[in-house]
Scaffold this motif. Structure first.
Motif, PDB file in Angstrom:
ATOM      1  N   ARG A 215      24.541  24.222  57.939  1.00  0.00           N
ATOM      2  CA  ARG A 215      24.945  24.820  59.196  1.00  0.00           C
ATOM      3  C   ARG A 215      25.739  26.091  58.913  1.00  0.00           C
ATOM      4  N   GLY A 216      25.915  26.910  59.938  1.00  0.00           N
ATOM      5  CA  GLY A 216      26.720  28.114  59.805  1.00  0.00           C
ATOM      6  C   GLY A 216      25.880  29.349  59.497  1.00  0.00           C
ATOM      7  N   ILE A 217      26.565  30.445  59.190  1.00  0.00           N
ATOM      8  CA  ILE A 217      25.901  31.722  58.900  1.00  0.00           C
ATOM      9  C   ILE A 217      25.617  31.821  57.410  1.00  0.00           C
ATOM     10  N   LEU A 218      24.357  32.066  57.059  1.00  0.00           N
ATOM     11  CA  LEU A 218      23.947  32.257  55.667  1.00  0.00           C
ATOM     12  C   LEU A 218      23.731  33.750  55.439  1.00  0.00           C
TER      13      LEU A 218
ATOM     14  N   ILE B  35      31.279  38.533  46.357  1.00  0.00           N
ATOM     15  CA  ILE B  35      32.540  38.083  46.953  1.00  0.00           C
ATOM     16  C   ILE B  35      33.157  39.202  47.784  1.00  0.00           C
ATOM     17  N   ARG B  36      33.224  40.405  47.224  1.00  0.00           N
ATOM     18  CA  ARG B  36      33.820  41.525  47.954  1.00  0.00           C
ATOM     19  C   ARG B  36      33.053  41.840  49.232  1.00  0.00           C
ATOM     20  N   ASP B  37      31.715  41.780  49.145  1.00  0.00           N
ATOM     21  CA  ASP B  37      30.879  42.163  50.277  1.00  0.00           C
ATOM     22  C   ASP B  37      30.570  41.001  51.224  1.00  0.00           C
ATOM     23  N   GLY B  38      31.085  39.825  50.914  1.00  0.00           N
ATOM     24  CA  GLY B  38      30.993  38.709  51.843  1.00  0.00           C
ATOM     25  C   GLY B  38      29.653  38.010  51.914  1.00  0.00           C
ATOM     26  N   PHE B  39      28.857  38.058  50.819  1.00  0.00           N
ATOM     27  CA  PHE B  39      27.556  37.393  50.808  1.00  0.00           C
ATOM     28  C   PHE B  39      27.680  35.975  50.254  1.00  0.00           C
ATOM     29  N   ASP B  40      26.871  35.085  50.797  1.00  0.00           N
ATOM     30  CA  ASP B  40      26.799  33.729  50.251  1.00  0.00           C
ATOM     31  C   ASP B  40      25.935  33.684  49.001  1.00  0.00           C
ATOM     32  N   MET B  41      24.897  34.526  48.975  1.00  0.00           N
ATOM     33  CA  MET B  41      23.975  34.505  47.839  1.00  0.00           C
ATOM     34  C   MET B  41      23.168  35.792  47.794  1.00  0.00           C
ATOM     35  N   ALA B  42      22.553  36.019  46.637  1.00  0.00           N
ATOM     36  CA  ALA B  42      21.653  37.156  46.457  1.00  0.00           C
ATOM     37  C   ALA B  42      20.342  36.658  45.872  1.00  0.00           C
ATOM     38  N   ILE B  43      19.255  37.299  46.272  1.00  0.00           N
ATOM     39  CA  ILE B  43      17.970  37.089  45.616  1.00  0.00           C
ATOM     40  C   ILE B  43      17.711  38.347  44.803  1.00  0.00           C
TER      41      ILE B  43
ATOM     42  N   HIS C 157      15.815  24.545  59.834  1.00  0.00           N
ATOM     43  CA  HIS C 157      17.272  24.364  59.862  1.00  0.00           C
ATOM     44  C   HIS C 157      17.853  25.128  61.051  1.00  0.00           C
ATOM     45  N   PRO C 158      17.712  24.595  62.260  1.00  0.00           N
ATOM     46  CA  PRO C 158      18.133  25.321  63.471  1.00  0.00           C
ATOM     47  C   PRO C 158      19.631  25.552  63.581  1.00  0.00           C
ATOM     48  N   ASP C 159      20.443  24.852  62.787  1.00  0.00           N
ATOM     49  CA  ASP C 159      21.891  25.052  62.836  1.00  0.00           C
ATOM     50  C   ASP C 159      22.363  26.152  61.900  1.00  0.00           C
ATOM     51  N   VAL C 160      21.419  26.815  61.213  1.00  0.00           N
ATOM     52  CA  VAL C 160      21.768  27.907  60.302  1.00  0.00           C
ATOM     53  C   VAL C 160      21.367  29.239  60.930  1.00  0.00           C
ATOM     54  N   GLN C 161      22.309  30.173  60.969  1.00  0.00           N
ATOM     55  CA  GLN C 161      22.012  31.548  61.364  1.00  0.00           C
ATOM     56  C   GLN C 161      21.949  32.397  60.099  1.00  0.00           C
ATOM     57  N   VAL C 162      21.022  33.335  60.037  1.00  0.00           N
ATOM     58  CA  VAL C 162      20.797  34.102  58.815  1.00  0.00           C
ATOM     59  C   VAL C 162      21.154  35.567  59.034  1.00  0.00           C
ATOM     60  N   ASP C 163      21.897  36.115  58.085  1.00  0.00           N
ATOM     61  CA  ASP C 163      22.297  37.527  58.094  1.00  0.00           C
ATOM     62  C   ASP C 163      21.809  38.133  56.780  1.00  0.00           C
TER      63      ASP C 163
ATOM     64  N   SER D 118      27.611  25.296  48.983  1.00  0.00           N
ATOM     65  CA  SER D 118      27.349  25.077  50.405  1.00  0.00           C
ATOM     66  C   SER D 118      25.960  24.500  50.621  1.00  0.00           C
ATOM     67  N   PRO D 119      25.822  23.521  51.519  1.00  0.00           N
ATOM     68  CA  PRO D 119      24.497  22.963  51.825  1.00  0.00           C
ATOM     69  C   PRO D 119      23.513  24.020  52.310  1.00  0.00           C
ATOM     70  N   LYS D 120      23.991  25.027  53.042  1.00  0.00           N
ATOM     71  CA  LYS D 120      23.071  26.063  53.535  1.00  0.00           C
ATOM     72  C   LYS D 120      22.483  26.855  52.367  1.00  0.00           C
ATOM     73  N   VAL D 121      23.288  27.078  51.309  1.00  0.00           N
ATOM     74  CA  VAL D 121      22.799  27.789  50.122  1.00  0.00           C
ATOM     75  C   VAL D 121      21.818  26.912  49.357  1.00  0.00           C
TER      76      VAL D 121
END
Length: 308
Positions: free
Chosen positions: A91-94, A135-143, A118-124, A280-283
């Protein structure tokens, strides 16, 4: 005042070096950002930031406080991730950052399917070929697409697939300028370069267990592989491009592999995310989903011929 919330605002202001940018990112007004930082300064009894008309400076006290705030906020996020893990529902913003062309041609197709599951996840999503500071730019992950071995860092990097790189040209170009018979002859050709590729100026070929790496050059360098592909399609030269970029043009005959009897160089697709106590489960959900999506959607194309 919500001290934890104010800490989060203060950290983003320091990261972005701007009140207005932090406000835009967080979806609040600049006056609200300024007010929360001021209240935080009153709360701790010290000046954390100094502002002029042109620049923002972090005081010595502010720099030390910033480090502590980062640690506290990471601990709070870990605690929330632990609860989410125990509940088992993403859940939450990914927030994802990805290479430009790969994001346009592959990630963009996968995202709607992921969000349906996963309807409870919003993607940015932010597409950028330059490697960000997660970390500085506030990302959960990178591809990211890179050599099979990423440099050591504080990040966790999980390989989720591989991408073959094909040296290619149009039949017209090769008929006009000749077919290179060995890798060394690439030096005699106009080699068009995608500058952000891990193998930008040195192309590698392998045959019968022997590897050969050749420096290349030409009259076009671009920071987007689609720009390079268009010049190749206009018979301008030879390029080394990812299988997913050229697959349909090879099938149509518009492009041909220059060294079809050689093993193409393989780059890796990595999911990169901060090294935290709890992922995080979303990650985790997205990494598992995207690995499977790539495998399913590339079973029968140029990519799959080498990777699977």
């Amino acid at each position: 005042m919500d001290v934890l919330s104010a800490m989060g605002v203060f950290v983003r202001v320091v990261d972005l070096k701007s009140f207005s940018l932090a406000a835009a990112e967080m979806g609040i007004s600049s006056s609200s950002v300024s007010k929360q930082v001021s209240q935080l300064e009153q709360h701790v009894g010290a000046k954390l930031l100094q502002r002029t008309t042109r620049r923002l400076f972090v005081t010595d006290v502010g720099a030390a406080y910033y480090e502590k705030c980062q640690t506290i906020l990471e601990e709070v996020e870990d605690a929330e991730n632990l609860v989410s893990q125990l509940q088992g529902k993403p859940r939450g913003i990914l927030r994802i950052t990805c290479n430009m062309t790969f994001g346009q041609m592959q990630l963009s197709k996968a995202i709607p399917e992921f969000m349906d599951k996963h309807p409870d996840v919003q993607v940015d999503i932010t597409l950028d070929d330059r490697a960000p500071d997660l970390i500085r730019d506030g990302f959960d992950m990178a591809i990211r697409i890179a050599d099979p071995q990423l440099p050591d860092s504080s990040m966790i990097a999980r390989e989720i697939s591989k991408i073959p790189m094909y040296i290619c040209a149009t039949p017209t170009y090769l008929e006009t300028h000749g077919y290179p018979e060995c890798a060394e002859q690439l030096k005699e050709h106009n080699c068009l370069v995608f500058v952000y590729a891990a193998n930008a100026n040195q192309w590698t070929l392998e045959r019968n267990g022997k590897r050969c790496t050749v420096p290349v050059s030409g009259d076009l360098k671009a920071n987007n592989s689609l720009v390079v592909r268009e010049s190749v399609l206009h018979h301008r030269g030879i390029a080394n491009l990812a299988g997913f970029v050229i697959s349909r043009f090879v099938k149509s005959g518009d492009l041909v592999q220059v060294f079809p009897d050689h093993q193409p160089e393989l780059l890796s697709i990595f999911a990169v995310y901060p090294d935290r106590k709890y992922t995080s489960p979303k990650v985790s959900a997205f990494i598992d989903f995207f690995r499977e999506w790539l495998e399913i959607n590339h079973k029968e194309d140029l990519w799959a011929e080498v990777v699977h």
